[in-house]
Write an enzyme that holds these catalytic residues in place. Structure first.
Site, PDB file in Angstrom:
ATOM      1  N   HIS A 145      -0.389  55.042  -9.522  1.00 13.90           N
ATOM      2  CA  HIS A 145      -0.933  54.797 -10.865  1.00 13.90           C
ATOM      3  C   HIS A 145      -0.889  56.023 -11.766  1.00 13.90           C
ATOM      4  CE1 HIS A 145      -3.405  51.224  -9.077  1.00 13.90           C
ATOM      5  NE2 HIS A 145      -2.123  50.928  -9.282  1.00 13.90           N
ATOM      6  N   GLY A 273     -16.993  47.585   3.168  1.00 11.17           N
ATOM      7  CA  GLY A 273     -17.033  46.292   2.510  1.00 11.17           C
ATOM      8  C   GLY A 273     -15.729  45.533   2.659  1.00 11.17           C
TER       9      GLY A 273
END
Length: 312
Positions: A145, A273
């Site tokens: 990115h 998570g």
């Protein structure tokens, strides 16, 4: 081949590994599972996300369930078309940049650099824009990115260091002190009051008076195709894929997991998570990135140690 498979999940253990003389927060079974994956499938292609940099003081975007912790970052189309939105972006980024610039590599970055130095990692593809993998000593890093410490002119192509642009911003806004009252987002964004944002002056390109934009891929903007092609090529050459600190909610990272699954490449996911790729199969480790990698690295280092002499 179907992408759906039953993921193998490491079960937590009550025993803690000792790493460098200090107790690790990574359960021994989790570190052993990761070390075993690396032994079996190295050299690996590693995909990293914002969770790698949280211990460096750069918070991530999402919670354990993959939901936004704050407003979605500015989109590319709005940045280039909306002068007011662009002014708000640069005001907030100007104040937040010093904290990002001051961030230093943490155990996650150092462990991955050590794995690369040992030939166990052939490529790090990072979704982060902070440059911390390189500061930790990693050399084979692809900034998927882009980088926040570089600024491009969208009109003439001039490339500037963020330090120079920060100086231009300071010269145009002498009354604005770049000290954030809160931690910035991964892109350096902080919340500011409306009055400060409204009066902020954004400099133009010093060469052509064009529009300046950080050399990062904004939401709504495509990752350059040659960059994606290179990352995919490196993945194809690797023995497996290791994802570290990413929920993979954004497709630009998730596509590498899809590709690995389609090619039947081994895959491991190390993240606090859920991730978008949890149902693609492989090893899922819900654990602290830095502690787990450091403990696994120690276990791998023990492999190379000669056996102790037998007692007489």
């Amino acid at each position: 081949m179907s992408l759906a498979a039953t993921p193998a999940r490491a079960q937590p253990a009550d025993i803690e590994a000792s790493v460098g003389g200090e107790p690790s927060t990574a359960p021994l079974a989790v570190a052993q599972a990761l070390a075993g994956f690396i032994r079996a499938h190295a050299p690996l292609c590693v995909l990293t996300g914002a969770g790698c940099s949280t211990d460096s003081g750069i918070p991530d975007y999402r919670d354990r369930a993959g939901n936004w912790k704050r407003a979605e970052p500015i989109r590319y189309q709005r940045f280039v078309r909306d002068r007011a939105a662009r002014r708000r972006y640069w005001a907030r980024s100007y104040v937040g940049w010093p904290r990002v610039a001051a961030a230093r590599p943490n155990p996650t970055h150092r462990a991955l650099a050590a794995l690369e130095a040992r030939g166990l990692v052939t490529q790090i593809v990072t979704q982060n824009v902070d440059g911390l993998h390189q500061r930790a000593g990693a050399r084979r890093v692809l900034d998927l990115h882009g980088r926040l410490d570089v600024v491009d002119c969208l009109d003439c192509g001039l490339r500037l260091s963020r330090e120079r642009v920060q100086a231009l911003l300071a010269a145009h806004n002498p009354g604005c002190v770049p000290v954030a009252a809160e931690l910035s987002a991964p892109d350096g964004d902080v919340l500011l009051d409306d009055a400060m944002q409204a009066g902020f002056q954004v400099p133009e390109c010093p060469r052509c008076d064009g529009l300046l934009k950080p050399a990062v891929v904004f939401f709504g903007e495509n990752v350059p195709k040659p960059r994606v092609a290179h990352a995919m090529d490196q993945l194809a050459r690797a023995g497996g894929l290791l994802v570290v600190g990413s929920s993979l909610t954004v497709f630009s990272g998730y596509r590498f997991c899809r590709q690995a699954a389609q090619a039947s490449q081994p895959m491991a996911l190390l993240n606090r998570g859920r991730t978008r790729a949890d149902d693609l199969g492989g090893l899922k480790l819900d654990a602290d990135c830095g502690a787990t990698l450091t403990a696994a690295l120690r276990l791998l280092s023990d492999d190379a140690q000669p056996p102790a002499p037998a007692a007489i």
